[in-house]
Design an enzyme around this catalytic site. Structure first.
Site, mmCIF file in Angstrom:
data_model
loop_
_atom_site.group_PDB
_atom_site.id
_atom_site.type_symbol
_atom_site.label_atom_id
_atom_site.label_comp_id
_atom_site.label_asym_id
_atom_site.label_seq_id
_atom_site.Cartn_x
_atom_site.Cartn_y
_atom_site.Cartn_z
ATOM 1 N N TRP A 137 28.008 47.112 46.756
ATOM 2 C CA TRP A 137 28.719 47.585 45.554
ATOM 3 C C TRP A 137 29.447 48.877 45.883
ATOM 4 O O TRP A 137 29.192 49.499 46.923
ATOM 5 C CB TRP A 137 27.740 47.804 44.393
ATOM 6 C CG TRP A 137 28.399 47.593 43.055
ATOM 7 C CD1 TRP A 137 28.753 48.522 42.130
ATOM 8 C CD2 TRP A 137 28.807 46.327 42.517
ATOM 9 N NE1 TRP A 137 29.353 47.932 41.037
ATOM 10 C CE2 TRP A 137 29.400 46.573 41.255
ATOM 11 C CE3 TRP A 137 28.740 45.015 42.976
ATOM 12 C CZ2 TRP A 137 29.919 45.557 40.456
ATOM 13 C CZ3 TRP A 137 29.246 44.009 42.176
ATOM 14 C CH2 TRP A 137 29.821 44.286 40.930
ATOM 15 N N ASP A 156 35.448 55.273 41.167
ATOM 16 C CA ASP A 156 35.894 55.561 39.801
ATOM 17 C C ASP A 156 35.261 54.608 38.805
ATOM 18 O O ASP A 156 34.461 53.740 39.175
ATOM 19 C CB ASP A 156 37.420 55.503 39.709
ATOM 20 C CG ASP A 156 37.955 54.077 39.839
ATOM 21 O OD1 ASP A 156 37.261 53.212 40.404
ATOM 22 O OD2 ASP A 156 39.082 53.834 39.378
ATOM 23 N N GLU A 183 35.287 51.046 39.585
ATOM 24 C CA GLU A 183 34.481 50.685 40.753
ATOM 25 C C GLU A 183 35.324 50.202 41.933
ATOM 26 O O GLU A 183 34.854 49.446 42.769
ATOM 27 C CB GLU A 183 33.449 49.615 40.382
ATOM 28 C CG GLU A 183 32.612 49.988 39.175
ATOM 29 C CD GLU A 183 31.522 48.982 38.872
ATOM 30 O OE1 GLU A 183 30.356 49.374 38.892
ATOM 31 O OE2 GLU A 183 31.851 47.812 38.622
ATOM 32 N N GLU A 184 36.555 50.659 42.015
ATOM 33 C CA GLU A 184 37.467 50.160 43.040
ATOM 34 C C GLU A 184 37.975 51.248 43.977
ATOM 35 O O GLU A 184 38.299 50.968 45.129
ATOM 36 C CB GLU A 184 38.680 49.489 42.373
ATOM 37 C CG GLU A 184 38.319 48.293 41.522
ATOM 38 C CD GLU A 184 39.473 47.818 40.654
ATOM 39 O OE1 GLU A 184 39.402 46.667 40.170
ATOM 40 O OE2 GLU A 184 40.438 48.581 40.451
ATOM 41 N N GLU A 196 36.002 40.918 27.648
ATOM 42 C CA GLU A 196 36.491 42.071 28.395
ATOM 43 C C GLU A 196 38.014 42.141 28.348
ATOM 44 O O GLU A 196 38.594 43.196 28.113
ATOM 45 C CB GLU A 196 36.022 41.971 29.849
ATOM 46 C CG GLU A 196 36.484 43.124 30.727
ATOM 47 C CD GLU A 196 36.009 42.964 32.161
ATOM 48 O OE1 GLU A 196 35.160 43.760 32.601
ATOM 49 O OE2 GLU A 196 36.483 42.030 32.848
#
Length: 663
Positions: A192, A248, A251-252, A472
């Site tokens: 992750w 961030d 998550e990228e 989402e």
């Protein structure tokens, strides 16, 4: 023929609005007769406006009619969606949530979706943002169901802080930045984007919100015994690691993030005040917060928008920045620029740039500048091929509602050269200046911004299924819901935006007294000490006090007062070597060189080979210590005997400095 063609073009330009109105009528089980009447009225209004435009006739009431219709449509949507959103939000919180069987008590599950995509986890960030809204709603209107939910969340977070994970453990705080956990409170060990440094400050903010309610209602001891130990760990982490890059909120990107930096500043400011309210202190908060705010200014671009992440393969135009503005909204801070308050000229200019950058999607056809649009994360997004997000579109609305609240509160609107383009999209005749509430321009701007904000809610309404569920994302061309179903953050975003529309705002976090910039930025940090929070059982009957309780002002320094001890060591080193201080207490590794506190080389020069670090230590702490040089191959060289000794002062001082030279 020209007149007929022009009429057709005007009718087509109103198609999105008409579709939205019809969609709302259909989605919410409006009767066929009512649906026909609404459709007929809206069609007549559009046709009437079209003939006015074609014939060049003035229609001063046209915009008001449109705004009134949008307002009624949004009113209807909010009335029907609000109970659905709250119910679905609570359904995603364990252990009794209707969609999250198997989740531990107090665990905020991101989504019940277990495949394509798998969001069957609890993210520290998402959970904190959702809980912060629950706390705000509870603070505004006492509710035992929400209180029980908050208290279960507190207990869950106390446990999660102690769960060792791939990011680290609690011993040095590193494990606090682990982004997500299993719903049974076990670690997630898969690959992750880690660490994610927004989690600790956001959790601190959410917990402080409930802690402040406890203090103001006479339960300061409960706040100190249960809330403060958890918050203290998160504040220590923030003061120690804020200047390190991390992934961030999407998550990228592993870089410095505007969202994370702003959350860190707020947490330390609010944390310091909360510490004092429970008879404690946070010297690290006071020392580091101004430096974080100073660094935050560097995200502002001379091009007139906020660069959300410092990477060279994106424009930086990201809803990250709008989310920052609304989550750092302080109703007592006015339009403060340094904290990027929602009505500040920078935040408004940025709002325009971010929204305009996503108008190319199919669902935004005909939605030109100044018209509400569907908004996603950022224009270059490729996740699910890049689409609008419900929470992003709602955030665009919420910032505007925040701005309106402040303008009404202060009784004026200031248009600067920075924000002029934003205002001109809505009121083309406006120019720079300050407009008092007694002026017609003020009224025109308020009405235009309110309609603009309502337009974003109307976009969400158009693409919300008839059962009120919020996923989402929604498809950039068809508007169909996409990705994770029943996203908890989407529901919280809807409830937060509509609360602001109703004029319900969160308590102040102290931005107005913490917005001064130091003379120069410094990348200073303070190494913290961490301890497991063990008290998690709340006393029964924590009900509101009949009158607001003012906590007694502390006398002297708190029993757990900490002193910022700076270790300065002069030692000449070679490339690849580092220096640590190792000693007899946990903060110095308990004589384990691998766990010692690392010193910084930032002040090192050939003429002044200074290594330095600052560590928050409890007053009265006595310890022995030595310095070690760590070679690039991991081998360690200790300085010569004897051990050094130091005792932290007990006179309520906030700082101490130790100056040493290698021996």
């Amino acid at each position: 023929m020209d007149a007929i063609y022009n009429l057709k073009q005007v009718l087509l330009s109103n198609h999105d609005f008409t579709t939205s109105l019809v969609s709302n009528a259909t989605d919410y089980s409006t009767s066929p007769l009512t649906y026909f009447a609404m459709h007929l009225v809206s069609s007549l209004l559009v046709v009437g406006a079209a003939f006015q435009a074609v014939l060049g006739l003035p229609d001063p009431l046209h915009e008001k009619r449109n705004s009134d219709i949008i307002k009624r449509s949004v009113d209807s949507f909010i009335q029907s969606e609000t109970p659905v959103a709250l119910k679905n939000l609570l359904c995603n919180i364990g252990s009794s949530g209707c969609r999250v069987s198997g989740a531990a008590s107090g665990v905020v599950v991101a989504s019940p979706s277990k495949s394509s995509p798998d969001y069957w986890y609890t993210w520290t960030r998402d959970a904190a943002l959702v809980t912060k809204h629950i706390v705000d709603e509870f603070t505004n209107d006492y509710n035992t169901t929400l209180q029980n939910t908050i208290q279960a969340y507190v207990a869950a977070q106390a446990k999660l802080q102690g769960v060792s994970n791939p990011s680290g453990s609690l011993s040095n705080g590193a494990g606090l930045a682990e982004p997500k956990f299993m719903v049974d409170l076990q670690q997630f060990t898969g690959d992750w984007g880690r660490p994610q440094r927004d989690g600790p400050p956001l959790r601190a903010i959410a917990l402080i919100g409930y802690g402040k309610w406890l203090v103001s209602n006479g339960y300061a001891d409960t706040a100190k015994n249960i809330i403060w130990p958890i918050v203290k760990n998160d504040l220590a982490y923030t003061a120690q690691y804020w200047n390190n890059t991390g992934f961030d909120l999407w998550e990228e990107v592993n870089s410095s993030s505007f969202f994370t930096i702003a959350a860190s500043h707020r947490a330390l400011v609010e944390g310091s005040a909360f510490a004092k309210s429970v008879g404690s202190s946070c010297s690290a908060c006071d020392a580091i917060a101004p430096q974080i705010l100073c660094f935050q200014q560097s995200f502002w671009s001379n091009s007139g928008y906020i660069i959300s992440n410092f990477v060279n393969y994106r424009s930086g135009k990201d809803i990250n920045s709008v989310l920052t503005s609304i989550h750092n909204f302080d109703p007592a801070a006015g339009c403060d620029v340094n904290t990027f308050q929602p009505c500040s000229d920078r935040a408004l200019a940025n709002h325009k740039v971010v929204v305009d950058s996503m108008r190319f999607w199919g669902v935004n056809s005909g939605r030109t500048a100044g018209k509400a649009a569907a908004v996603g994360r950022y224009a270059e997004d490729v996740y699910y091929n890049g689409n609008p997000w419900y929470l992003a579109t709602l955030a665009a609305a919420e910032q505007l509602y925040d701005a309106i609240y402040i303008w009404k509160q202060q009784g004026s609107i200031t248009v600067t050269s920075t924000s002029l383009a934003f205002f001109k999209d809505l009121v083309p005749s406006v120019s720079t200046g300050t407009y008092p509430s007694s002026s017609s321009t003020y009224t025109t701007i308020i009405n235009a911004v309110a309609t603009y904000a309502d337009g974003f809610i109307d976009v969400v309404a158009q693409y919300t299924p008839s059962d009120g569920s919020l996923a989402e994302q929604f498809d950039k061309n068809t508007g169909a819901p996409l990705s994770a179903a029943h996203l908890t953050w989407s529901y919280a975003s809807f409830l937060s935006a509509t609360a602001r529309r109703a004029g319900i705002v969160p308590p102040s976090w102290g931005a107005a007294s913490a917005n001064s910039l130091p003379g120069s930025c410094a990348a200073s940090t303070v190494a913290g000490s961490y301890a497991t929070a063990t008290a998690t059982s709340f006393p029964p009957n924590l009900t509101p006090a009949s009158t607001t309780v003012t906590p007694p002002k502390p006398t002297g320094c708190a029993a757990d007062h900490e002193v910022l001890v700076t270790f300065n060591e002069k030692v000449t080193t070679s490339y690849g070597q580092t220096v640590k201080v190792v000693g007899s207490i946990a903060a110095l590794g308990n004589w384990d060189a691998a766990k010692g506190a690392s010193l910084s080389i930032n002040q090192y020069s050939s003429s002044n080979p200074l290594w330095s670090t600052t560590i928050a230590l409890p007053q009265g702490t006595s310890f022995k210590y030595k310095y070690v040089v760590v070679n690039s191959d991991g081998s360690v060289k200790w300085e010569n005997d004897p051990d050094r000794e130091f005792a932290v002062t007990t006179d309520c001082a906030t700082t101490a400095t130790i100056n040493d030279t290698w021996r």
